[in-house]
Scaffold this motif. Structure first.
Motif, mmCIF file in Angstrom:
data_model
loop_
_atom_site.group_PDB
_atom_site.id
_atom_site.type_symbol
_atom_site.label_atom_id
_atom_site.label_comp_id
_atom_site.label_asym_id
_atom_site.label_seq_id
_atom_site.Cartn_x
_atom_site.Cartn_y
_atom_site.Cartn_z
ATOM 1 N N GLU A 4 29.498 15.026 37.301
ATOM 2 C CA GLU A 4 29.494 16.000 37.254
ATOM 3 C C GLU A 4 28.491 17.907 37.586
ATOM 4 O OE1 GLU A 4 32.796 16.653 33.783
ATOM 5 O OE2 GLU A 4 31.218 16.063 32.738
ATOM 6 N N ASP A 6 26.919 21.692 35.696
ATOM 7 C CA ASP A 6 26.982 21.472 34.292
ATOM 8 C C ASP A 6 26.827 23.680 35.147
ATOM 9 O OD1 ASP A 6 27.181 22.274 31.647
ATOM 10 O OD2 ASP A 6 24.892 21.319 31.816
ATOM 11 N N LEU A 7 27.361 24.043 35.889
ATOM 12 C CA LEU A 7 27.288 25.040 35.627
ATOM 13 C C LEU A 7 27.864 26.126 34.447
ATOM 14 C CD1 LEU A 7 28.811 27.246 39.306
ATOM 15 C CD2 LEU A 7 26.823 26.208 38.173
ATOM 16 N N TRP A 8 28.733 25.527 33.981
ATOM 17 C CA TRP A 8 29.012 26.727 32.262
ATOM 18 C C TRP A 8 27.813 25.940 31.516
ATOM 19 C CZ3 TRP A 8 32.622 29.257 31.510
ATOM 20 C CH2 TRP A 8 34.196 29.405 31.852
ATOM 21 N N GLY A 9 27.227 24.816 31.429
ATOM 22 C CA GLY A 9 25.914 25.492 30.596
ATOM 23 C C GLY A 9 24.500 25.885 31.219
ATOM 24 N N MET A 11 24.799 28.835 33.326
ATOM 25 C CA MET A 11 25.135 29.999 32.926
ATOM 26 C C MET A 11 25.055 30.429 31.675
ATOM 27 S SD MET A 11 28.601 29.952 35.981
ATOM 28 C CE MET A 11 28.898 31.367 34.859
ATOM 29 N N GLY A 12 25.865 29.882 31.071
ATOM 30 C CA GLY A 12 25.306 30.427 29.261
ATOM 31 C C GLY A 12 23.996 30.134 28.926
ATOM 32 N N THR A 17 26.663 35.593 34.245
ATOM 33 C CA THR A 17 27.908 35.455 34.691
ATOM 34 C C THR A 17 28.418 35.186 36.056
ATOM 35 O OG1 THR A 17 27.992 37.922 35.576
ATOM 36 C CG2 THR A 17 28.710 37.950 33.351
ATOM 37 N N ALA A 18 29.115 34.626 36.980
ATOM 38 C CA ALA A 18 29.928 34.070 37.303
ATOM 39 C C ALA A 18 29.659 35.245 38.532
ATOM 40 C CB ALA A 18 31.321 33.424 37.757
ATOM 41 N N SER A 33 34.045 29.498 41.048
ATOM 42 C CA SER A 33 34.899 29.380 40.315
ATOM 43 C C SER A 33 35.117 27.706 40.255
ATOM 44 C CB SER A 33 35.936 30.191 40.065
ATOM 45 O OG SER A 33 37.165 29.397 39.624
ATOM 46 N N LYS A 36 32.914 25.424 39.025
ATOM 47 C CA LYS A 36 32.495 25.503 37.906
ATOM 48 C C LYS A 36 32.983 24.746 36.601
ATOM 49 C CE LYS A 36 33.718 29.665 35.374
ATOM 50 N NZ LYS A 36 33.539 30.787 34.907
ATOM 51 N N ASN A 37 34.302 24.921 37.283
ATOM 52 C CA ASN A 37 35.779 24.244 36.644
ATOM 53 C C ASN A 37 36.155 22.885 37.247
ATOM 54 O OD1 ASN A 37 36.674 26.799 34.964
ATOM 55 N ND2 ASN A 37 36.468 27.520 36.472
#
Length: 68
Positions: A4, A6-9, A11-12, A17-18, A33, A36-37
């Motif tokens: 995977e 890990d864009l969510w991690g 970016m947080g 932001t995207a 997107s 990230k998803n």
């Protein structure tokens, strides 16, 4: 084995932001997107390089491998 991005991690962690990431990397918001998803199955080396530069991180920070 599952791989995977890990864009969510990242970016947080970087409070990004995207939209901000899209501007920095020159990737489209749709591309961001999909990555990230987890909706993409192929990511080019150029895209990986752009993401690594944007987050100033190492490949292990971006790519997560889990064993099932």
């Amino acid at each position: 084995m599952k791989i995977e991005i890990d864009l969510w991690g990242l970016m947080g962690k970087n409070k990004m932001t995207a939209t901000q990431l899209a501007k920095i990397t020159w990737l489209t918001p749709v591309q961001i997107s999909h990555i990230k998803n987890g909706k993409t199955t192929k990511i080019g080396i150029n895209t990986i390089e752009k993401l690594l530069e944007a987050f100033d991180c190492e490949p292990n920070d971006l790519i997560k491998i889990t064993r099932k």
